[in-house]
Scaffold this active site. Sequence first.
Site, PDB file in Angstrom:
ATOM      1  N   LYS A   1       4.044 -26.993  19.791  1.00 27.86           N
ATOM      2  CA  LYS A   1       4.063 -25.726  19.187  1.00 27.86           C
ATOM      3  C   LYS A   1       5.007 -25.536  17.816  1.00 27.86           C
ATOM      4  O   LYS A   1       5.945 -26.474  17.965  1.00 27.86           O
ATOM      5  CB  LYS A   1       4.340 -24.475  20.270  1.00 27.86           C
ATOM      6  CG  LYS A   1       5.736 -24.543  20.745  1.00 27.86           C
ATOM      7  CD  LYS A   1       6.736 -23.902  20.111  1.00 27.86           C
ATOM      8  CE  LYS A   1       8.230 -24.248  20.868  1.00 27.86           C
ATOM      9  NZ  LYS A   1       9.345 -23.797  19.942  1.00 27.86           N
TER      10      LYS A   1
ATOM     11  N   ASP B   1       9.547 -21.028  27.317  1.00 33.06           N
ATOM     12  CA  ASP B   1       8.438 -21.794  26.105  1.00 33.06           C
ATOM     13  C   ASP B   1       7.327 -21.937  26.956  1.00 33.06           C
ATOM     14  O   ASP B   1       6.311 -22.285  26.308  1.00 33.06           O
ATOM     15  CB  ASP B   1       8.931 -22.741  25.348  1.00 33.06           C
ATOM     16  CG  ASP B   1       9.773 -22.432  24.014  1.00 33.06           C
ATOM     17  OD1 ASP B   1       9.764 -21.217  23.715  1.00 33.06           O
ATOM     18  OD2 ASP B   1      10.269 -23.247  23.487  1.00 33.06           O
TER      19      ASP B   1
HETATM   20  O1  C5P Z   1      14.006 -21.380  28.993  1.00 30.72           O
HETATM   21  P1  C5P Z   1      14.779 -22.620  28.591  1.00 30.72           P
HETATM   22  O2  C5P Z   1      15.154 -23.625  29.795  1.00 30.72           O
HETATM   23  O3  C5P Z   1      13.536 -23.452  27.772  1.00 30.72           O
HETATM   24  O4  C5P Z   1      15.743 -22.356  27.527  1.00 30.72           O
HETATM   25  C1  C5P Z   1      16.873 -23.099  27.302  1.00 30.72           C
HETATM   26  C2  C5P Z   1      18.044 -22.503  26.904  1.00 30.72           C
HETATM   27  O5  C5P Z   1      18.010 -21.597  25.551  1.00 30.72           O
HETATM   28  C3  C5P Z   1      18.646 -21.472  27.901  1.00 30.72           C
HETATM   29  O6  C5P Z   1      19.253 -21.889  28.987  1.00 30.72           O
HETATM   30  C4  C5P Z   1      19.371 -20.315  27.050  1.00 30.72           C
HETATM   31  O7  C5P Z   1      20.523 -20.743  26.762  1.00 30.72           O
HETATM   32  C5  C5P Z   1      18.630 -20.527  25.445  1.00 30.72           C
HETATM   33  N1  C5P Z   1      17.453 -19.426  25.415  1.00 30.72           N
HETATM   34  C6  C5P Z   1      17.988 -18.208  25.155  1.00 30.72           C
HETATM   35  N2  C5P Z   1      16.843 -17.231  25.000  1.00 30.72           N
HETATM   36  C7  C5P Z   1      15.800 -17.288  24.942  1.00 30.72           C
HETATM   37  C8  C5P Z   1      15.316 -18.622  25.458  1.00 30.72           C
HETATM   38  C9  C5P Z   1      16.383 -19.706  25.592  1.00 30.72           C
HETATM   39  O8  C5P Z   1      19.347 -17.664  25.197  1.00 30.72           O
HETATM   40  N3  C5P Z   1      14.663 -16.348  24.850  1.00 30.72           N
END
Ligand code: C5P
Length: 297
Positions: free
Chosen positions: A11, A137
């Site tokens: 993406k 994501d």
């Molecule tokens: O959800 P994912 O593991 O991909 O997200 C990785 C990190 O990115 C999270 O632990 C957080 O620190 C940050 N994040 C965030 N807000 C979001 C998406 C990701 O703070 N909407």
Amino acid sequence: MNSLVLDSYAKLNLYLKVVGKREDNYHDLETIFERISLCDKITLTLRRDNEIRVISSCQNIPKDSSNLAYKSAKLLRDSFDLDKGVDIRIVKRIPVGSGMGGGSSNAASVLTGLNKLWRLNLNERELASFARKLGADVPFFIYNTPFALGTERGDKIKKLTKLDKVKLWHVLVVPKIKVSTPLIFEKLDEVCASGNATETLTIPEFDVKLLTSALSRKEFSLTRGRLFNSLEEITSGLYPEIRKIKEKFSKLGVKSVLMSGSGSTVFGAVDSRKEAVSLSRQLEVNKFWQVFVTHTV
Ligand code: C5P
């Protein structure tokens, strides 16, 4: 059916505004996702036992239970108390840690594929609620749509059906940098708390509606200046290479250029395949950059 091959697409974020910090330590976002043709190949094969195995020749991804694809299979197996196993073979093409959601896409492909192989009969919404547990994501990749709006953590998805017929061409430049997403969000919080957030960090010149409306009318030239990413200044501050890529695009006359996600991919949006290929040849001169030509799928 005991085996399934899936294209696991990458993406780009054409727009990513960080709206605020949440109590769960995540951030509320407003983002436009675009699914692009760059993809990994995932082959799922049923096993006779109830083991989950990740197999890949790629050195940059874990093959153990920390792989998001493994976690997806385990989540479904445990949630439905199944006595089933699977081999997950991953042929990696999407660069790891590049802001193109490769790991999240792989996780979504495993959910979608096992829904069929294990005959779970879950619909998109039900699969998306499992996807949310795996990462912010992941849900976008569950929905069969080229463009979507993501709100809340970026995981509340609304298909942008108005854009179903829109096909964009891109040149992607991926420098040899692996960006840590949590680190970028942490730095953003620090900058915002210190009161040093500049306007380009917090207030986009245009909004999501203007961008989708320009895209739906196929007025690609109007996307100039409307592509926006709150995280770009933070990542560029830590990794000047991002700025160097943007400067190179600018010298080559490309106006619609943006970093995807928390980086490190920088993409240019152009009008045709021909233009994308010609630009890619000029960008490939830098041996430290991986260059791809891709389009909306
Ligand atoms: O959800 P994912 O593991 O991909 O997200 C990785 C990190 O990115 C999270 O632990 C957080 O620190 C940050 N994040 C965030 N807000 C979001 C998406 C990701 O703070 N909407």
